[in-house]
Design a protein around this motif. Sequence first.
Motif, short mmCIF file in Angstrom:
data_model
loop_
_atom_site.label_atom_id
_atom_site.label_comp_id
_atom_site.label_asym_id
_atom_site.label_seq_id
_atom_site.Cartn_x
_atom_site.Cartn_y
_atom_site.Cartn_z
N ARG A 135 0.82 -1.21 0.00
CA ARG A 135 0.00 0.00 0.00
C ARG A 135 0.86 1.26 0.00
O ARG A 135 0.51 2.27 -0.63
N ASP A 136 2.02 1.22 0.70
CA ASP A 136 2.92 2.38 0.71
C ASP A 136 3.48 2.62 -0.68
O ASP A 136 3.55 3.78 -1.14
N ALA A 137 3.87 1.55 -1.36
CA ALA A 137 4.38 1.70 -2.72
C ALA A 137 3.29 2.24 -3.65
O ALA A 137 3.54 3.09 -4.52
N GLU A 138 2.07 1.70 -3.44
CA GLU A 138 0.97 2.18 -4.27
C GLU A 138 0.70 3.66 -4.01
O GLU A 138 0.45 4.43 -4.95
N ALA A 139 0.81 4.07 -2.72
CA ALA A 139 0.59 5.49 -2.39
C ALA A 139 1.69 6.37 -3.02
O ALA A 139 1.42 7.45 -3.55
N ARG A 140 2.96 5.86 -2.92
CA ARG A 140 4.05 6.65 -3.53
C ARG A 140 3.89 6.73 -5.03
O ARG A 140 4.18 7.77 -5.65
N GLU A 141 3.41 5.64 -5.61
CA GLU A 141 3.20 5.64 -7.06
C GLU A 141 2.13 6.66 -7.45
O GLU A 141 2.29 7.43 -8.41
N ARG A 142 1.05 6.66 -6.68
CA ARG A 142 0.00 7.62 -6.97
C ARG A 142 0.47 9.06 -6.73
O ARG A 142 0.13 9.97 -7.49
N LEU A 143 1.28 9.24 -5.65
CA LEU A 143 1.82 10.58 -5.39
C LEU A 143 2.74 11.04 -6.50
O LEU A 143 2.70 12.19 -6.92
N ALA A 144 3.57 10.09 -6.97
CA ALA A 144 4.47 10.44 -8.08
C ALA A 144 3.68 10.79 -9.33
O ALA A 144 4.02 11.72 -10.07
N GLU A 145 2.60 10.01 -9.58
CA GLU A 145 1.76 10.33 -10.74
C GLU A 145 1.14 11.71 -10.59
O GLU A 145 1.08 12.50 -11.55
N ALA A 146 0.69 12.00 -9.33
CA ALA A 146 0.10 13.32 -9.10
C ALA A 146 1.15 14.42 -9.29
O ALA A 146 0.87 15.48 -9.89
N GLU A 147 2.38 14.17 -8.76
CA GLU A 147 3.45 15.16 -8.93
C GLU A 147 3.78 15.35 -10.40
O GLU A 147 4.01 16.48 -10.88
N ALA A 148 3.81 14.24 -11.12
CA ALA A 148 4.12 14.35 -12.55
C ALA A 148 3.04 15.14 -13.29
O ALA A 148 3.33 15.98 -14.14
N LYS A 149 1.77 14.84 -12.93
CA LYS A 149 0.68 15.59 -13.57
C LYS A 149 0.76 17.06 -13.22
O LYS A 149 0.56 17.94 -14.07
N ALA A 150 1.05 17.37 -11.89
CA ALA A 150 1.15 18.78 -11.49
C ALA A 150 2.29 19.48 -12.20
O ALA A 150 2.17 20.62 -12.66
N THR A 151 3.45 18.78 -12.30
CA THR A 151 4.59 19.37 -12.99
C THR A 151 4.28 19.61 -14.46
O THR A 151 4.64 20.65 -15.04
N ALA A 152 3.60 18.63 -15.06
CA ALA A 152 3.24 18.79 -16.47
C ALA A 152 2.29 19.97 -16.66
O ALA A 152 2.43 20.76 -17.59
#
Length: 308
Positions: free
Chosen positions: A222-239
């Motif tokens: 679940r922690d990896a899944e949360a980090r993955e989702r956070l990274a996706e969110a960060e990537a979307k925000a950066t984009a």
Amino acid sequence: MSTETFVIALVVFAVIFLILTVKKVPQGMEYTVERFGRFTRTLKPGIGFIFPIVDSIGAKVNMMEQVVDVPQQEVITSDNAMVSADGVVFFQVMDAAKSAYRVNDMYRAILNITMTNIRSVMGSMQLDELLSKRDTINSRLLAVVDEAASTWGIKVTRIEIKDINPPHDLVEAMGRQMKAERDKRALILEAEGKRQARILNAEGVKQSQILNAEGQKEASFRDAEARERLAEAEAKATAMVSQAIAKGDIQAVNYFVAQKYTEALKDIASANNQKIIMMPLEASSLMGAIAGIGEITKEAFNKPKAGA
């Protein structure tokens, strides 16, 4: 006068003859009838008739169940242990003629054959068997004695051994042996209980470790899944910020920079090795910093336009 005497004598003779002819047999008894000393028949309970002078009553046989006490006697077992035993025999006469004419003294005969077979049966067994298998001894004695007594018209119904008494020193030795055996069983049961307790404890630790590992696995997943989702969110925000910068949207840049600035302040404040923090934490300072960054970004956007 002579006639009267004859009549009286005849009446007396008839009465005596009648008395000698009629025999009353009580319940539970049977009488044997002998003619000139030879057995002819048996009188059953009730009224019976015999022919006087020629017939006579031979034996009066008790047909009810009777009991004979077997006196105490010493027996040597197969493992050379000396014990004393006594008992009791229950029997019933089934054939009055056989019991009267085939054995001289049936009580003495039954007593002696029972005592002899007690020595034979108990002498072929070990001491432990004598003390623990009394029913077996009774059954074997009954079978042997009943077979021998059947030729006398007697049915042996039960034979019971009353007491078996080993010597005093042997009783003490058996008591010590039993105590040692009980102590042995107690130690075995205690060791088995401790063994089962250790096994159950190990099983519990095993199950706990398995559940803990599964929990850590699930938490890591679940922690990896949360980090993955956070990274996706960060990537979307950066984009999105990159697209806003490319389009010249200053407000988006200000929002992105302010968010990162606020997260950095939170990390600095939560650090364990920081005791005093000296920096502009007021809202006006924070807005001024954000405004300065926004001005720098505006100048960066204006330079490419001037060149164009």
